[in-house]
Scaffold this active site. Sequence first.
Site, mmCIF file in Angstrom:
data_model
loop_
_atom_site.group_PDB
_atom_site.id
_atom_site.type_symbol
_atom_site.label_atom_id
_atom_site.label_comp_id
_atom_site.label_asym_id
_atom_site.label_seq_id
_atom_site.Cartn_x
_atom_site.Cartn_y
_atom_site.Cartn_z
ATOM 1 N N ARG A 184 -35.895 -39.652 -17.318
ATOM 2 C CA ARG A 184 -36.549 -38.772 -18.270
ATOM 3 C C ARG A 184 -37.753 -38.132 -17.574
ATOM 4 N NH1 ARG A 184 -39.324 -39.874 -24.128
ATOM 5 N NH2 ARG A 184 -39.578 -37.673 -24.594
ATOM 6 N N HIS A 194 -39.505 -32.824 -26.424
ATOM 7 C CA HIS A 194 -38.547 -33.608 -27.238
ATOM 8 C C HIS A 194 -37.164 -32.966 -27.219
ATOM 9 C CE1 HIS A 194 -42.216 -34.966 -29.832
ATOM 10 N NE2 HIS A 194 -41.887 -35.955 -28.997
ATOM 11 N N GLU A 219 -32.644 -40.624 -27.539
ATOM 12 C CA GLU A 219 -32.919 -39.811 -26.347
ATOM 13 C C GLU A 219 -32.303 -40.435 -25.100
ATOM 14 O OE1 GLU A 219 -36.995 -39.997 -27.855
ATOM 15 O OE2 GLU A 219 -37.283 -37.991 -27.048
ATOM 16 N N ASN A 255 -37.331 -44.345 -17.793
ATOM 17 C CA ASN A 255 -38.381 -43.505 -18.375
ATOM 18 C C ASN A 255 -39.721 -44.109 -17.948
ATOM 19 O OD1 ASN A 255 -40.178 -42.097 -19.947
ATOM 20 N ND2 ASN A 255 -39.207 -42.611 -21.903
ATOM 21 N N ARG A 292 -53.042 -36.778 -31.163
ATOM 22 C CA ARG A 292 -53.180 -35.409 -30.639
ATOM 23 C C ARG A 292 -53.491 -34.439 -31.770
ATOM 24 N NH1 ARG A 292 -47.640 -35.203 -27.504
ATOM 25 N NH2 ARG A 292 -47.600 -37.463 -27.420
#
Length: 388
Positions: free
Chosen positions: A85, A174, A378, A7, A235
């Site tokens: 990823r 996600h 994940e 990742n 965010r």
Amino acid sequence: MLVLVLNAGSSSLKFNLFDMTDERLLLEGMAERIGVDGAFHWSAGAEGEQRELPLPDQSAALREVMALVASRVPEGKSINVVGHRVVHGGPKYGESVLITPEVLADIEAYSLYAPLHNPANAQGIRAALQAYPDIPQIAVFDTAFHHTIPDYARTYGIPYELAQKYGIRRYGFHGSSHAFVAARTAILLARPLRSLKLITCHIGNGSSVCAVLHGQSMDTSMGMTPLQGVIMGTRCGTLDPSIVDLLIEKEHLDYRAITELLNQKSGLLGISGVSSDFREIEAAADQGNPRAILARDLLTYDVRKFIGSYAAVLDGVDAITFTAGIGTHSSRLRAEVCSHLDYLGVALDEDANREGSGERLISQPGSKVAVAVVPTNEELMIAREAVK
Ligand code: ADP
């Protein structure tokens, strides 16, 4: 079968090595501050190491990973596949794919929708293709799970031709996490996933809520980019777009400054002025800091609001699942969110919510809607996709 999961971020490279015969994690770690000064840490069971070393680029970081992985691969085995990823798969990729030059070019092109993530993902892939030229490499997209969202739920109210021309639509993110926790929730409930209406709440630094019908995403709170939806660490979440016009005009901000403001200076951090870290927000709120209280209450409210709207989308709900850093660890956030869901038939088990740990049901046995906590994984999901 051994799978290396990578990742790559703008200044980091996370790695996990799985033996997929029993889905065992053999090794995990991270190269950090790539291009700045460099740090490297890893762990394998009780063993581990942490050191500072110069890491000028992703290739240098990957060389460290390769050397370490080579020393940890069990006797007689070798890496069979590398899973990457990738944040944005654009309109084209509704599934994981074998990486070819065309796929890599697409990932770079989709930087249009994920300027903070896709360029770094592509850089990591390029380094890995050089490092492991003979091993198949798979791109696993955060957006892929959401390709089942119907047109009416992914279309923005702008002129149709413009939306088509630029691929402007809801993509959602996600995906590996929502897919993983939905599958685990079905196991916790001992019911087939294909029979369930689920709402999965991934609440961490980045947050999104997802309506999952029979194992498929029907809607999710993030949009074309990961900026939309629930308020996040830094965010903004959903905004009236006219706010951008006002800020450009009154604060004389250009496009770059606006992007930075909305991505890095907003959310929990921007509102509280304390931190983007929810633990610090909760601590400051406990001491009576009014802006920390506001930030905490806003996150709770946003999550509850999406749950309510997705109950409508799904025409009912069998279970609500919480995951990611805040969703897994903040019993207070979960209790607050669930305290206003009586009308749906949610009856929380306060003790199980507060005192348990790890994957579990936290609703009372008779609760019409089950509530679950499922720590996400994940990386394992990416490894499974790579094997598939
Ligand atoms: P990322 O999106 O970067 O993967 P995580 O899923 O790890 O983020 O979530 C990070 C968030 O989880 C941070 O805001 C952190 O404060 C919060 N968090 C972690 N542990 C706890 C805890 N025990 N209580 C409340 N919040 C927590």
